[in-house]
Every structure is written in structure tokens, then in C-alpha cells.
Write a protein that holds these residues in place. Structure first.
Motif, PDB file in Angstrom:
ATOM      1  N   PHE A   6      15.656   3.178  11.774  1.00  0.00           N
ATOM      2  CA  PHE A   6      15.093   3.660  10.364  1.00  0.00           C
ATOM      3  C   PHE A   6      14.297   2.356   9.403  1.00  0.00           C
ATOM      4  CE2 PHE A   6      15.411   5.360   5.820  1.00  0.00           C
ATOM      5  CZ  PHE A   6      13.922   6.020   6.004  1.00  0.00           C
ATOM      6  N   SER A   7      15.844   1.631   9.629  1.00  0.00           N
ATOM      7  CA  SER A   7      15.653  -0.064   8.574  1.00  0.00           C
ATOM      8  C   SER A   7      14.633  -0.486   9.227  1.00  0.00           C
ATOM      9  CB  SER A   7      16.953  -0.934   9.407  1.00  0.00           C
ATOM     10  OG  SER A   7      17.637  -0.033  10.019  1.00  0.00           O
ATOM     11  N   LYS A   8      13.686  -0.646   9.133  1.00  0.00           N
ATOM     12  CA  LYS A   8      12.550  -0.812   9.563  1.00  0.00           C
ATOM     13  C   LYS A   8      11.729  -0.108   8.486  1.00  0.00           C
ATOM     14  CE  LYS A   8       8.193   0.608  11.377  1.00  0.00           C
ATOM     15  NZ  LYS A   8       7.480   1.436  12.308  1.00  0.00           N
ATOM     16  N   TYR A   9      12.152   0.456   8.070  1.00  0.00           N
ATOM     17  CA  TYR A   9      11.160   0.955   6.415  1.00  0.00           C
ATOM     18  C   TYR A   9      11.752   0.411   5.803  1.00  0.00           C
ATOM     19  CZ  TYR A   9       8.859   4.091   9.518  1.00  0.00           C
ATOM     20  OH  TYR A   9       8.362   4.526  11.131  1.00  0.00           O
ATOM     21  N   LEU A  10      13.066   0.737   5.475  1.00  0.00           N
ATOM     22  CA  LEU A  10      13.153  -0.464   4.229  1.00  0.00           C
ATOM     23  C   LEU A  10      13.331  -1.691   3.664  1.00  0.00           C
ATOM     24  CD1 LEU A  10      16.636   1.923   4.928  1.00  0.00           C
ATOM     25  CD2 LEU A  10      15.131   2.407   3.696  1.00  0.00           C
ATOM     26  N   VAL A  11      12.770  -2.542   4.904  1.00  0.00           N
ATOM     27  CA  VAL A  11      12.355  -3.697   4.469  1.00  0.00           C
ATOM     28  C   VAL A  11      11.351  -3.735   3.936  1.00  0.00           C
ATOM     29  CG1 VAL A  11      14.478  -4.261   5.766  1.00  0.00           C
ATOM     30  CG2 VAL A  11      12.228  -4.354   7.149  1.00  0.00           C
ATOM     31  N   ILE A  12      10.346  -3.185   4.729  1.00  0.00           N
ATOM     32  CA  ILE A  12       9.137  -3.761   4.551  1.00  0.00           C
ATOM     33  C   ILE A  12       8.880  -2.949   3.206  1.00  0.00           C
ATOM     34  CG2 ILE A  12       7.447  -3.672   6.477  1.00  0.00           C
ATOM     35  CD1 ILE A  12       7.304  -0.161   5.712  1.00  0.00           C
ATOM     36  N   PRO A  13       7.881  -4.176   2.319  1.00  0.00           N
ATOM     37  CA  PRO A  13       7.479  -3.333   0.656  1.00  0.00           C
ATOM     38  C   PRO A  13       6.518  -2.080   0.050  1.00  0.00           C
ATOM     39  CG  PRO A  13       5.887  -4.971   1.371  1.00  0.00           C
ATOM     40  CD  PRO A  13       7.181  -4.578   2.289  1.00  0.00           C
ATOM     41  N   VAL A  14       7.003  -1.552   0.329  1.00  0.00           N
ATOM     42  CA  VAL A  14       6.328   0.055   0.374  1.00  0.00           C
ATOM     43  C   VAL A  14       7.474   1.479   0.209  1.00  0.00           C
ATOM     44  CG1 VAL A  14       4.590  -0.659   1.179  1.00  0.00           C
ATOM     45  CG2 VAL A  14       6.286   0.680   2.576  1.00  0.00           C
ATOM     46  N   ASN A  15       6.689   2.262  -0.640  1.00  0.00           N
ATOM     47  CA  ASN A  15       8.097   3.081  -0.271  1.00  0.00           C
ATOM     48  C   ASN A  15       7.804   4.450   0.494  1.00  0.00           C
ATOM     49  OD1 ASN A  15       7.732   5.826  -1.451  1.00  0.00           O
ATOM     50  ND2 ASN A  15       8.203   5.855  -3.435  1.00  0.00           N
ATOM     51  N   VAL A  16       8.441   4.239   1.323  1.00  0.00           N
ATOM     52  CA  VAL A  16       8.960   5.191   2.069  1.00  0.00           C
ATOM     53  C   VAL A  16       8.017   6.214   2.636  1.00  0.00           C
ATOM     54  CG1 VAL A  16      10.512   6.044   4.058  1.00  0.00           C
ATOM     55  CG2 VAL A  16      11.333   4.017   2.984  1.00  0.00           C
ATOM     56  N   GLU A  17       8.205   7.051   1.411  1.00  0.00           N
ATOM     57  CA  GLU A  17       7.178   9.042   1.483  1.00  0.00           C
ATOM     58  C   GLU A  17       6.120   8.114   1.393  1.00  0.00           C
ATOM     59  OE1 GLU A  17       7.603  10.809  -1.913  1.00  0.00           O
ATOM     60  OE2 GLU A  17       6.676  12.711  -0.869  1.00  0.00           O
ATOM     61  N   GLY A  18       5.106   6.875   0.778  1.00  0.00           N
ATOM     62  CA  GLY A  18       4.631   6.572   0.469  1.00  0.00           C
ATOM     63  C   GLY A  18       3.492   6.345   1.905  1.00  0.00           C
ATOM     64  N   TYR A  19       4.293   5.611   2.353  1.00  0.00           N
ATOM     65  CA  TYR A  19       4.166   4.890   3.768  1.00  0.00           C
ATOM     66  C   TYR A  19       3.887   6.263   4.863  1.00  0.00           C
ATOM     67  CZ  TYR A  19       4.247   2.148   8.036  1.00  0.00           C
ATOM     68  OH  TYR A  19       4.050   2.822   9.334  1.00  0.00           O
ATOM     69  N   PHE A  20       4.563   7.269   4.480  1.00  0.00           N
ATOM     70  CA  PHE A  20       4.266   8.768   5.289  1.00  0.00           C
ATOM     71  C   PHE A  20       3.049   9.290   4.836  1.00  0.00           C
ATOM     72  CE2 PHE A  20       8.164   7.225   7.470  1.00  0.00           C
ATOM     73  CZ  PHE A  20       8.615   7.100   8.705  1.00  0.00           C
ATOM     74  N   THR A  21       3.136   9.398   3.562  1.00  0.00           N
ATOM     75  CA  THR A  21       1.612  10.432   3.235  1.00  0.00           C
ATOM     76  C   THR A  21       0.729   9.283   3.434  1.00  0.00           C
ATOM     77  OG1 THR A  21       2.717  10.589   0.852  1.00  0.00           O
ATOM     78  CG2 THR A  21       0.771  10.877   1.137  1.00  0.00           C
ATOM     79  N   ALA A  22       0.416   7.789   3.300  1.00  0.00           N
ATOM     80  CA  ALA A  22      -0.604   7.371   3.979  1.00  0.00           C
ATOM     81  C   ALA A  22      -1.163   7.462   5.357  1.00  0.00           C
ATOM     82  CB  ALA A  22      -0.680   5.497   3.344  1.00  0.00           C
ATOM     83  N   MET A  23       0.132   7.913   6.256  1.00  0.00           N
ATOM     84  CA  MET A  23      -0.237   7.707   7.495  1.00  0.00           C
ATOM     85  C   MET A  23      -0.642   9.018   7.813  1.00  0.00           C
ATOM     86  SD  MET A  23       3.207   7.709  10.552  1.00  0.00           S
ATOM     87  CE  MET A  23       3.382   9.328  10.450  1.00  0.00           C
ATOM     88  N   GLU A  24      -0.311   9.618   7.218  1.00  0.00           N
ATOM     89  CA  GLU A  24      -0.927  11.312   7.157  1.00  0.00           C
ATOM     90  C   GLU A  24      -1.938  10.589   6.651  1.00  0.00           C
ATOM     91  OE1 GLU A  24       0.137  14.111   8.149  1.00  0.00           O
ATOM     92  OE2 GLU A  24      -0.581  15.530   7.575  1.00  0.00           O
ATOM     93  N   VAL A  25      -2.340  10.044   5.622  1.00  0.00           N
ATOM     94  CA  VAL A  25      -3.975  10.411   5.203  1.00  0.00           C
ATOM     95  C   VAL A  25      -4.783   9.663   6.419  1.00  0.00           C
ATOM     96  CG1 VAL A  25      -5.577   9.304   3.532  1.00  0.00           C
ATOM     97  CG2 VAL A  25      -3.097  10.109   2.773  1.00  0.00           C
ATOM     98  N   GLY A  26      -4.280   8.716   7.243  1.00  0.00           N
ATOM     99  CA  GLY A  26      -5.180   7.703   7.726  1.00  0.00           C
ATOM    100  C   GLY A  26      -5.674   8.767   9.337  1.00  0.00           C
ATOM    101  N   THR A  27      -4.483   9.244   9.683  1.00  0.00           N
ATOM    102  CA  THR A  27      -4.544  10.697  11.090  1.00  0.00           C
ATOM    103  C   THR A  27      -5.475  11.558  10.341  1.00  0.00           C
ATOM    104  OG1 THR A  27      -1.955   9.833  11.161  1.00  0.00           O
ATOM    105  CG2 THR A  27      -3.295  11.626  12.727  1.00  0.00           C
ATOM    106  N   VAL A  28      -4.663  11.924   9.734  1.00  0.00           N
ATOM    107  CA  VAL A  28      -6.144  14.043   9.473  1.00  0.00           C
ATOM    108  C   VAL A  28      -7.607  12.965   9.020  1.00  0.00           C
ATOM    109  CG1 VAL A  28      -6.815  14.917   7.112  1.00  0.00           C
ATOM    110  CG2 VAL A  28      -4.025  14.531   8.092  1.00  0.00           C
ATOM    111  N   VAL A  29      -8.139  11.917   8.784  1.00  0.00           N
ATOM    112  CA  VAL A  29      -9.143  11.306   8.146  1.00  0.00           C
ATOM    113  C   VAL A  29      -9.883  10.964   9.708  1.00  0.00           C
ATOM    114  CG1 VAL A  29     -10.822   9.410   7.522  1.00  0.00           C
ATOM    115  CG2 VAL A  29      -9.151  10.417   5.991  1.00  0.00           C
ATOM    116  N   PHE A  30      -9.126  10.729  10.147  1.00  0.00           N
ATOM    117  CA  PHE A  30      -9.316  10.844  12.227  1.00  0.00           C
ATOM    118  C   PHE A  30      -9.790  11.528  12.407  1.00  0.00           C
ATOM    119  CE2 PHE A  30      -9.334  10.496  16.559  1.00  0.00           C
ATOM    120  CZ  PHE A  30     -10.271   8.910  17.118  1.00  0.00           C
ATOM    121  N   TYR A  31      -9.032  12.875  12.210  1.00  0.00           N
ATOM    122  CA  TYR A  31      -9.032  14.134  12.957  1.00  0.00           C
ATOM    123  C   TYR A  31     -10.100  14.869  12.631  1.00  0.00           C
ATOM    124  CZ  TYR A  31      -5.855  13.258  17.471  1.00  0.00           C
ATOM    125  OH  TYR A  31      -5.664  12.829  18.323  1.00  0.00           O
ATOM    126  N   LEU A  32     -10.346  14.905  10.983  1.00  0.00           N
ATOM    127  CA  LEU A  32     -11.114  15.602  10.535  1.00  0.00           C
ATOM    128  C   LEU A  32     -12.802  15.855  10.925  1.00  0.00           C
ATOM    129  CD1 LEU A  32     -11.432  16.799   7.708  1.00  0.00           C
ATOM    130  CD2 LEU A  32     -12.165  14.301   6.996  1.00  0.00           C
TER     131      LEU A  32
END
Lengths: 263, 264
Positions: free
Chosen positions: B90-116
């Protein structure tokens, strides 16, 4: 035969020792599948609040159906699901070598080495659902009826086992059976929600013959409800024999085809 | 904001790697439609209406609900968080300069847009294949309300799954709980049967919960039902998103101190 029983006893003892190391996960399958079947009960309760019958079955028969499917699933989870589920990985990783070199049937050992008593409460819960359903459907239990129902449940457990082994035995011939297993999940999920009485035409051909998940809980309930005709009974027995033979053939061919590590 | 757009873009491209999965995901959407077609086909024999639905209205509900349920792919977030916390990566997400929840939200957006597109395509195919006389609302304001509610619902599910994932910091093993959650969600989001079939008191209770507004109410709105609930629905869903964000903020600050980066 006696040797096989000794092996089974030893496998059960080893499995218990292993499970005791992870006590928290012990009843996991019970809670997961228990919630699934409770949701099913609530769903059909809601549907029957709006209609009188579905495919000729009233509320009592449908509760019996859910209880019977839950019982088949629970026994499957307790006895062979986790063992059979590991077959593709063992073929892929070459771990199957270990099973082939042991002086016991590899399929017997694979099937029974991961029994999971954590699902035993699900068996109890299923029996309660069946008792409730039988009461609602007006079923009067007697030894003959009980023995007949038990026969159908055991026969359908064999069919369930055959289908599970058959799908996973395909790992001997293809790189991944993940999609086949997804198809299996989809079929089970659909059959859990729909009794065989609602299938017709092409759907009947698919779910009662090609992938006969549709008959697994339907035939025992039909027997209890007094609707199991002789052709239906012969069909149920015939399809189980057919799939057992097919599974044995695919398994044996697969073992011959298996070329050890990472095949 | 740009970095989150980049994350979304990266995940959108990642989906292309598993091309067979896309096709199988499309095919497996048929499960729900087939269930509805067979079950309600039997029930509607000799009946015009059940709980206010016609046969084609009911199937239209399942088509839309199945489309939305298929889009809601956030359950992977809790699984991913849980696995990474347990094995220490999980440390992977703590060392990158983004909010962790924001990261997962963006991940979800990317996936949803693709599958739309693919889920939409699957829905259209099933409509034609099953010969459904598709019922769809024509009022723009209702479509807009349903659209806003769908976005809020998808965001709420990301929040919920993120919250459940971070519970691993405290409870270590949550996989059983996640599976039970999936079973219950299928009922309370109306993806097995429309919630209107449940007793009125139960429905009233569900109106207070966020799950009613994730896929059920948008599906009802888009099939021309429950119009009076459109605006209150958006307000309730927005309030739940705010409440959930506060809960996440509180527990994240509380639990993150427990993480030692070496796995459980």
C-alpha cells in the motif's frame, strides 16, 4: 475401498488441523452463502406478495426450491468445492505431479483434501428453509418421501460434482479455464434464482441438457411436490449417468495428456 | 486536477490490455436480462401489469439497471486496498504526490468511461435480441436528474468501497465482509428485483439510505416512474456523499497511523 476410506479419514483430520490455524475465516463461507440465500428468500417473498404462482409453483414450492439449492450448495462447499476448485492451478503449476505419484486416486484426494466444515451451519440453515418450505407447501413427510428426496439430493450432488470437475478438467487441454468458470458462476447464479419449470425452448435445451444446472434443485422439489413423472425421473438419472461418464472420460484423457510442470 | 486526469487516462488505456475481458463482460450482462426475461415472462403470462409495470416496462427497467450495475465497478477498490494493506504494498500509494482517495476515484473514472460504450452496446444488443419494446422517458429534466443521480451514486460507491478498504488497517481480514456486502447490495440497489415490489414500509426505510439512489431510482426515472422523487433524490444522495466524505476523513486520519508498511 477400505484404503480409500482410510485416506479420506486422514485428509479430513489434516484439513481440520489446517483450518484451526485460521479460526476467523472458519465460518466465512457460511456467512457469505447464508446471506445470498436469505436475499433469495426475501426476493421471492416480495415477488409472491404480488403474484400467486411462478411457472405453476406457489410460494411453498419456491421456498423448497431455494432451500434445496442452498442444501446442494452447502454440501458442495463442505465436501468438495474447495478441493475441486484448486485443480486448474495444480495443473498449471505442475503440482499435479505430487498427486499422480501418490498411491491413491488423484481425483479422490483432490476432491476431499480441502473439506470445509465452516459451511456446516449452512446445511443446518438449508434444512430449516426446507422444513419451512415443506410446511408452506403442505408436504407430509413419511419415510418413503424422505428416502426419495434424499435419493434425488444425492444424485444431484453427483451431477453438481461432475459439472465442477468437468469444467476444471479442461485445464489439461487449455491455458486458462477462467472464462468457463465465469460461465459456470453465471449459470449457477441464474439457476439459483430460477426453477427449471420456467425454462422453455432453447433455454430448456441449454439449462436442462447442455449445462443442466436447471434440473439440480428442480427434480428433488418436483418429487416432494408429487410432480415428478417417470420420464422426468428417468431423464434425471440418465443425465447424471451421462455427465459422470463424460467427466470420467475427460479426466482420464486429461491425465494422459498432462505433461507435467506448467502444462 | 491534471494529475488525476492522467491517472484516469492511464487506467482507460490499461483496459485495452484485457480485450477478451471486455467481450466476456459484455456477454455476461445477459445473465440479469435472461433472468428477468424468463422470470417475468412466466409471471406476466395472462397478466397485463405487476406492481405498476408492464412486461416491456419491467424488462426496460432491468436493461437500464443492468447497464448501471455493470458500470459500477468500484468493488475492486476495497479488494485492492485490502490486499495491498495486508501485503505491505500500500506504501506505493503513499509515496506518490496525490490524494489516495482521489487516485482511486480517477481510476474508477478511467475504467467507467472505457466501459461506458461497451456496456451501452451490450444493452442495445439485448434490447434487439430479446425483442424488447424499450420504455424510456422523454422529459429532458428527468433525464438530467437521473444523470446527476447516477454520477453521485457512482461517486458514493467509490467512497463506500474506499472506506471499507481502509477498514483493513483496523480489522486485517475483511474479504468475507466484502462478499456479504456484495450479496446485500444486489438486493438493496434493486438489481435483482425492483424495490417497488417490497412492502411499502421497507421501501420508505430504503428511501433514507443511499443505495436506493445508486441504480434503482435512476432506472425508475429513466423508465418514466417515480418522477416526484427526482429532485429530493439528488439532495439525499448529495448529503450521503458529504457524510461519507466526513467519515472517510475521520477514519483515514485515525487508521493510517496503524500502517507500518511491512504487511500484516
Amino acid at each position: 475401498m477400505r484404503k480409500n476410506f482410510r485416506v479420506i479419514k486422514e485428509l479430513v483430520r489434516l484439513r481440520f488441523q489446517n483450518l484451526m490455524m485460521f479460526r476467523l475465516g472458519f465460518f466465512g463461507p457460511f456467512f457469505v452463502d447464508g446471506s445470498l440465500f436469505l436475499v433469495q428468500l426475501l426476493v421471492f417473498d416480495a415477488v409472491y406478495a404480488n403474484v400467486d404462482e411462478i411457472g405453476g409453483w406457489q410460494r411453498g414450492e419456491m421456498i423448497l426450491y431455494i432451500g434445496t439449492f442452498s442444501l446442494l450448495n452447502a454440501v458442495n462447499m463442505v465436501v468438495y468445492f474447495f478441493g475441486v476448485g484448486g485443480i486448474p492451478d495444480k495443473i498449471k503449476s505442475g503440482e499435479m505431479d505430487l498427486y499422480l505419484t501418490k498411491p491413491v486416486s488423484p481425483l479422490l484426494r483432490l476432491s476431499l483434501e480441502s473439506i470445509n466444515p465452516g459451511s456446516l451451519p449452512l446445511v443446518v440453515m438449508s434444512l430449516i428453509i426446507i422444513a419451512y418450505g415443506a410446511g408452506s407447501a403442505g408436504v407430509r413427510w413419511n419415510p418413503k418421501l424422505f428416502a426419495g428426496y434424499l435419493f434425488w439430493v444425492l444424485l444431484m450432488l453427483v451431477l453438481y460434482y461432475d459439472l465442477e470437475v468437468l469444467i476444471r478438467s479442461l485445464s489439461f487441454f487449455v491455458v486458462s479455464t477462467a472464462k468457463m468458470q465465469k460461465l459456470e458462476e453465471a449459470c449457477i447464479s441464474l439457476s439459483m434464482q430460477l426453477p427449471g419449470t420456467v425454462y422453455y425452448g432453447i433455454y430448456k435445451l441449454i439449462f436442462c441438457f447442455l449445462l443442466p444446472y436447471g434440473i439440480m434443485a428442480t427434480l428433488p422439489v418436483k418429487y416432494l411436490a408429487g410432480e415428478c413423472t417417470l420420464p422426468a425421473a428417468l431423464y434425471g438419472i440418465g443425465i447424471t449417468v451421462l455427465f459422470s461418464a463424460l467427466t470420467a472420460l475427460v479426466w482420464k484423457t486429461g491425465i494422459r495428456h498432462y505433461n507435467s510442470v506448467s502444462s | 486536477m491534471r494529475k488525476y486526469a492522467e491517472i484516469a487516462k492511464a487506467y482507460l488505456k490499461t483496459q485495452l490490455v484485457w480485450r477478451a475481458d471486455i467481450i466476456f463482460n459484455m456477454i455476461f450482462t445477459v445473465g440479469r436480462i435472461l433472468f428477468a426475461y424468463l422470470l417475468w415472462g412466466t409471471i406476466f403470462e395472462g397478466r397485463e401489469q405487476v406492481a405498476g409495470f408492464t412486461f416491456h416496462g419491467m424488462l426496460s427497467y432491468y436493461i437500464i439497471n443492468s447497464f448501471l450495475t455493470q458500470l459500477e465497478m468500484s468493488s475492486g477498490i476495497s479488494g485492492e486496498l485490502s490486499a495491498r494493506i495486508r501485503n505491505g504494498t500500500f506504501s506505493k500509494y503513499l509515496v506518490i504526490p496525490v490524494n489516495v482517495e482521489g487516485y482511486f476515484t480517477a481510476m474508477e473514472v478511467g475504467t467507467v468511461v472505457f466501459y461506458l460504450f461497451f456496456d451501452f452496446l451490450a444493452a442495445v444488443v439485448w434490447i434487439f435480441l430479446f425483442g424488447i419494446e424499450f420504455v424510456f422517458v422523454k422529459t429532458f429534466s428527468i433525464i438530467l436528474c437521473a444523470g446527476i443521480m447516477i454520477l453521485l451514486g457512482l461517486f458514493f460507491m467509490v467512497q463506500l468501497n474506499f472506506f471499507l478498504g481502509i477498514l483493513t488497517f483496523q480489522y486485517e481480514e475483511i474479504s468475507t465482509f466484502l462478499m456479504i456486502k456484495d450479496n446485500l447490495l444486489a438486493l438493496v440497489t434493486g438489481s435483482i428485483i425492483p424495490l417497488t415490489l417490497l412492502p411499502e414500509r421497507v421501501v420508505e426505510l430504503m428511501r433514507l439510505l443511499p443505495f436506493y439512489y445508486v441504480t434503482y431510482l435512476p432506472s425508475m426515472l429513466l423508465t418514466g416512474n417515480n418522477r416526484q422523487e427526482a429532485v429530493p433524490g439528488i439532495v439525499i444522495m448529495a448529503v450521503w456523499c458529504i457524510v461519507m466524505q466526513l467519515v472517510i476523513h475521520f477514519y483515514w486520519n485515525k487508521y493510517i497511523r496503524k500502517y507500518d508498511g511491512v504487511g500484516i
